[in-house]
Design a protein around this motif. Structure first.
Motif, PDB file in Angstrom:
ATOM      1  N   GLY A  22      37.359  56.870  51.343  1.00 30.15           N
ATOM      2  CA  GLY A  22      37.565  55.454  51.029  1.00 30.15           C
ATOM      3  C   GLY A  22      36.291  54.790  50.545  1.00 30.15           C
ATOM      4  N   GLY A  23      35.204  54.967  51.297  1.00 35.68           N
ATOM      5  CA  GLY A  23      33.921  54.440  50.837  1.00 35.68           C
ATOM      6  C   GLY A  23      33.463  55.117  49.565  1.00 35.68           C
ATOM      7  N   GLY A  24      33.843  56.385  49.412  1.00 36.49           N
ATOM      8  CA  GLY A  24      33.479  57.108  48.195  1.00 36.49           C
ATOM      9  C   GLY A  24      34.086  56.504  46.951  1.00 36.49           C
ATOM     10  N   VAL A  25      35.341  56.063  47.039  1.00 36.18           N
ATOM     11  CA  VAL A  25      35.950  55.452  45.857  1.00 36.18           C
ATOM     12  C   VAL A  25      35.296  54.108  45.556  1.00 36.18           C
ATOM     13  N   CYS A  26      34.874  53.377  46.606  1.00 28.40           N
ATOM     14  CA  CYS A  26      34.142  52.125  46.368  1.00 28.40           C
ATOM     15  C   CYS A  26      32.818  52.396  45.662  1.00 28.40           C
ATOM     16  N   ALA A  27      32.127  53.456  46.087  1.00 30.59           N
ATOM     17  CA  ALA A  27      30.870  53.822  45.429  1.00 30.59           C
ATOM     18  C   ALA A  27      31.116  54.256  43.994  1.00 30.59           C
ATOM     19  N   ALA A  28      32.153  55.050  43.785  1.00 34.86           N
ATOM     20  CA  ALA A  28      32.444  55.550  42.444  1.00 34.86           C
ATOM     21  C   ALA A  28      32.717  54.422  41.460  1.00 34.86           C
ATOM     22  N   ALA A  39      36.299  51.354  37.376  1.00 32.09           N
ATOM     23  CA  ALA A  39      37.707  51.769  37.335  1.00 32.09           C
ATOM     24  C   ALA A  39      38.632  50.705  37.902  1.00 32.09           C
ATOM     25  N   GLY A  40      38.114  49.831  38.742  1.00 31.81           N
ATOM     26  CA  GLY A  40      38.873  48.664  39.155  1.00 31.81           C
ATOM     27  C   GLY A  40      39.621  48.793  40.476  1.00 31.81           C
ATOM     28  N   TRP A  41      40.345  47.714  40.797  1.00 30.43           N
ATOM     29  CA  TRP A  41      41.010  47.578  42.086  1.00 30.43           C
ATOM     30  C   TRP A  41      42.141  48.576  42.265  1.00 30.43           C
ATOM     31  N   VAL A  42      42.807  48.962  41.198  1.00 32.75           N
ATOM     32  CA  VAL A  42      43.884  49.950  41.305  1.00 32.75           C
ATOM     33  C   VAL A  42      43.327  51.260  41.859  1.00 32.75           C
ATOM     34  N   ALA A  43      42.181  51.688  41.334  1.00 36.24           N
ATOM     35  CA  ALA A  43      41.556  52.912  41.830  1.00 36.24           C
ATOM     36  C   ALA A  43      41.178  52.775  43.295  1.00 36.24           C
ATOM     37  N   PHE A 201      47.061  46.182  47.312  1.00 35.98           N
ATOM     38  CA  PHE A 201      47.494  45.445  46.128  1.00 35.98           C
ATOM     39  C   PHE A 201      47.861  44.000  46.455  1.00 35.98           C
ATOM     40  N   SER A 202      48.558  43.794  47.564  1.00 39.38           N
ATOM     41  CA  SER A 202      49.151  42.482  47.838  1.00 39.38           C
ATOM     42  C   SER A 202      48.242  41.549  48.630  1.00 39.38           C
ATOM     43  N   LEU A 203      47.512  42.084  49.605  1.00 41.76           N
ATOM     44  CA  LEU A 203      46.740  41.246  50.525  1.00 41.76           C
ATOM     45  C   LEU A 203      45.252  41.579  50.541  1.00 41.76           C
TER      46      LEU A 203
END
Length: 263
Positions: A22-28, A39-43, A201-203
């Motif tokens: 999870g933190g990895g995708v934030c770093a990426a 890559a944005g919020w969807v990623a 996505f929603s909250l």
């Protein structure tokens, strides 16, 4: 459920994997010198959902894969759990979250150093010298570790975390109520992961949807102690909200479950 030792080690491993992915995708998504930059919020939403999915299936047979003090609290309130088991869950989750954040730091070490020492645009904007963090406020890479609100209104930020966590916990507690047998079994992990994606996505927009005290506090501690130049504040003035909010959300969901859903 296994022994307290099984619970502890299962939660350490599972929560570490959760935070690593999870933190990895934030770093990426955050670092310019990353192939997934911007890559944005969807990623991010799908990345956290897949992180939950991976961790749940990895350690579900060992500890039950709570991976979240809010989940543990809700299950303790609505079922039977000894104090030793409760402490094994919580301590394993906190340690695992810290380890997972450290692993993100190791995996993206070069990106952290580059971002914190060479990127003037990201670090400070106009009037800030290259490589300098802002004089006050959250550090420039804190978002890789922990959550932060887009609009800092404590009552709203707290309410958002309470509502989002209540949805997650109700989804966990009600799994299998309409299914034959004792529950959904192996499908439960998939459904929980999809709920996390939906919440993202929603909250997730107002606060970054911690919905997990260990997920936020463990990595925030890691941010505070890891050696990073110009990292700035760990934003401890906000840190209570992603801890208290999810725990209150767990209490709310447990009450609703007992009143409306408990067989």
């Amino acid at each position: 459920m296994g022994t307290c030792s099984d619970i502890f080690f299962g939660e350490v491993i599972g929560t570490a994997v959760l935070i690593l992915l999870g933190g990895g995708v934030c770093a990426a998504v955050t670092f310019k010198k990353s192939k997934a930059f911007n890559a944005g919020w969807v990623a991010i939403a799908f990345g956290w959902g897949f992180a939950v999915l991976t961790a749940v299936y990895m350690v579900g047979g060992l500890s039950g894969a709570h991976l979240n003090p809010a989940v543990t609290t809700a299950l303790a309130l609505t079922g039977s759990m000894s104090l030793g088991e409760f402490l094994a869950f919580i301590s394993g989750q906190m340690l695992g979250a810290f380890i997972g954040a450290v692993l993100v730091y190791v995996a993206y070490y070069g990106q952290f150093m580059s971002h914190l020492t060479t990127d003037r645009e990201v670090l400070g904007g106009p009037g800030t010298k290259d490589g300098e963090a802002p004089a006050s406020g959250p550090g420039p890479v804190l978002g890789v570790f922990s959550t932060a609100p887009e609009i800092r209104k404590p009552w709203q930020n707290l309410a958002t975390e309470i509502i989002a966590t209540a949805v997650l916990i109700l989804a966990v507690l009600t799994q299998g109520l309409n299914a034959d047998g004792d529950g959904l079994g192996i499908l439960g992990g998939l459904i929980t992961a999809l709920v996390v994606v939906s919440i993202g996505f929603s909250l997730g927009g107002p606060t970054g949807y911690a919905v997990n005290p260990a997920r936020d506090l463990g990595p925030r501690i890691a941010h505070a102690v890891l050696p990073m130049p110009n990292k700035g504040s760990s934003d401890w003035s906000y840190a209570w909200i992603p801890v208290v909010g999810p725990l209150l959300g767990a209490l709310l969901a447990s009450g609703i479950y007992e009143l409306a859903f408990h067989p």
